[in-house]
Design a protein around this motif. Sequence first.
Motif, PDB file in Angstrom:
ATOM      1  N   THR A 110      -6.811   2.593  -7.575  1.00  0.00           N
ATOM      2  CA  THR A 110      -6.561   1.163  -7.704  1.00  0.00           C
ATOM      3  C   THR A 110      -5.552   0.887  -8.813  1.00  0.00           C
ATOM      4  OG1 THR A 110      -8.422   0.916  -9.218  1.00  0.00           O
ATOM      5  CG2 THR A 110      -8.859   0.565  -6.886  1.00  0.00           C
ATOM      6  N   LEU A 120      -6.670   3.618   8.225  1.00  0.00           N
ATOM      7  CA  LEU A 120      -6.296   2.979   6.966  1.00  0.00           C
ATOM      8  C   LEU A 120      -5.337   1.821   7.189  1.00  0.00           C
ATOM      9  CD1 LEU A 120      -6.308   2.819   3.900  1.00  0.00           C
ATOM     10  CD2 LEU A 120      -4.607   4.652   3.853  1.00  0.00           C
ATOM     11  N   GLN A 176     -12.869   7.210  -5.427  1.00  0.00           N
ATOM     12  CA  GLN A 176     -12.106   6.121  -6.039  1.00  0.00           C
ATOM     13  C   GLN A 176     -11.839   6.390  -7.510  1.00  0.00           C
ATOM     14  OE1 GLN A 176     -12.574   2.061  -4.646  1.00  0.00           O
ATOM     15  NE2 GLN A 176     -13.151   1.437  -6.708  1.00  0.00           N
ATOM     16  N   THR A 210      -9.214   9.439  -1.140  1.00  0.00           N
ATOM     17  CA  THR A 210      -9.299   8.935  -2.507  1.00  0.00           C
ATOM     18  C   THR A 210      -8.457   7.679  -2.642  1.00  0.00           C
ATOM     19  OG1 THR A 210      -9.565  11.178  -3.366  1.00  0.00           O
ATOM     20  CG2 THR A 210      -8.945   9.457  -4.944  1.00  0.00           C
ATOM     21  N   ARG A 211      -9.088   6.616  -3.114  1.00  0.00           N
ATOM     22  CA  ARG A 211      -8.380   5.353  -3.361  1.00  0.00           C
ATOM     23  C   ARG A 211      -8.110   5.235  -4.856  1.00  0.00           C
ATOM     24  NH1 ARG A 211     -10.771  -0.252  -4.145  1.00  0.00           N
ATOM     25  NH2 ARG A 211      -9.083  -1.741  -3.730  1.00  0.00           N
ATOM     26  N   ARG A 271      -9.235   0.728   5.072  1.00  0.00           N
ATOM     27  CA  ARG A 271     -10.204   1.683   4.526  1.00  0.00           C
ATOM     28  C   ARG A 271     -10.173   2.962   5.336  1.00  0.00           C
ATOM     29  NH1 ARG A 271     -11.961   0.198  -0.335  1.00  0.00           N
ATOM     30  NH2 ARG A 271     -13.750   1.585  -0.039  1.00  0.00           N
ATOM     31  N   ARG A 309       0.847  -1.194   0.000  1.00  0.00           N
ATOM     32  CA  ARG A 309       0.000   0.000   0.000  1.00  0.00           C
ATOM     33  C   ARG A 309       0.880   1.241   0.000  1.00  0.00           C
ATOM     34  NH1 ARG A 309      -2.287  -0.602   4.749  1.00  0.00           N
ATOM     35  NH2 ARG A 309      -4.043  -1.834   3.994  1.00  0.00           N
ATOM     36  N   GLU A 339      -1.772  -0.519  -4.561  1.00  0.00           N
ATOM     37  CA  GLU A 339      -2.946   0.243  -4.156  1.00  0.00           C
ATOM     38  C   GLU A 339      -2.495   1.540  -3.503  1.00  0.00           C
ATOM     39  OE1 GLU A 339      -6.837  -1.084  -1.902  1.00  0.00           O
ATOM     40  OE2 GLU A 339      -5.297  -0.543  -0.448  1.00  0.00           O
ATOM     41  N   THR A 340      -3.142   2.632  -3.887  1.00  0.00           N
ATOM     42  CA  THR A 340      -2.708   3.949  -3.431  1.00  0.00           C
ATOM     43  C   THR A 340      -3.883   4.720  -2.843  1.00  0.00           C
ATOM     44  OG1 THR A 340      -0.991   3.996  -5.131  1.00  0.00           O
ATOM     45  CG2 THR A 340      -1.610   6.115  -4.159  1.00  0.00           C
ATOM     46  N   TRP A 341      -3.606   5.422  -1.766  1.00  0.00           N
ATOM     47  CA  TRP A 341      -4.602   6.295  -1.145  1.00  0.00           C
ATOM     48  C   TRP A 341      -4.045   7.699  -1.050  1.00  0.00           C
ATOM     49  CZ3 TRP A 341      -9.473   5.074   1.018  1.00  0.00           C
ATOM     50  CH2 TRP A 341      -9.820   3.715   0.956  1.00  0.00           C
TER      51      TRP A 341
END
Length: 220
Positions: A215, A203, A160, A212-213, A208, A137, A188-190
Motif C-alpha cells: 500500500t 486483479l 500485505q 502481496t499487496r 483483489r 495500480r 497501490e502495488t501488487w
Amino acid sequence: MLTVIKVGGGLAGEAGDDALRALCAQIAEAGARHPLLVVPGGGEFADAVRAHDGRFGLRSQTAHRMAILAMDQFGLALADLIPGAVLRLDLAPVRAGAVAVLLPAALLGERDPLPESWAVTSDSIAAWVAGAAGSGRLVLVKPVAGLYATWPPAGEPITQLTVDELAAVQPEGVDGHLPTALRTARVETWVIGGREPARLAELVDTGRTAGTRVTAVGRR
C-alpha cells in the motif's frame, strides 16, 4: 483506471515457454476490458549486462543504460507474444482494446530520475512509469507468487505490506530502490505470480487476488 504491469524477465526462463505464452494471452484478454501498459523486465538480456559489468567494470551510467536497453529487447519479444499489442515509446494515454508495451529506453534517455545503480531494476522503473503515467495500480508479475519473509520462498507469500514495512523487511525478489520509488509514485502495488495468469485477470477485474499487496505511504 490504468494498470501498469511489469512482466518479469525471469518468466521467460524460470517459468517456461508455456507459462509466459499463457500469461501474455491473459494480458491481451484483460487489455480488451481495461487500459493496460506493460513494462518489460530485463531477464537474460539484463543478465548479460551484469556479466559484462562484472568482467569489465563498466561505468555505472553505462551499465544502467545498457540494462534499460535490455528491457527494450524483452519488450519487443513481449509485443510479439501478446496478441494485438502495440509498442509505445512514451506515456501518452492508454485505452482499453489493445495492450500497450512500453520500450523505456527512449523515454528514460530524455528524463531518468532514478539512480544509476544495480539497486534500480525494472521494478523501480515500472514504479516510476506508474507514477508518471498517473496509473491507479502497479502489478509486478514474478516467477514466484508474491513477496516472502525468507528466501528461498516457502509456504504462502506475505499478503500485505506498507511501503515503510517493505523498506524494513527488504524481501528478496524486488530491487532495493523500490520502496523509495513507490513513495514517490504513491500507487497501490501488487506482486503476483506469473505461473497462474488467472490471478492477473482477477486483479484487474476485481481489485483483489492472491499475492502481496503493497500500500501507499502509511495506508493499509
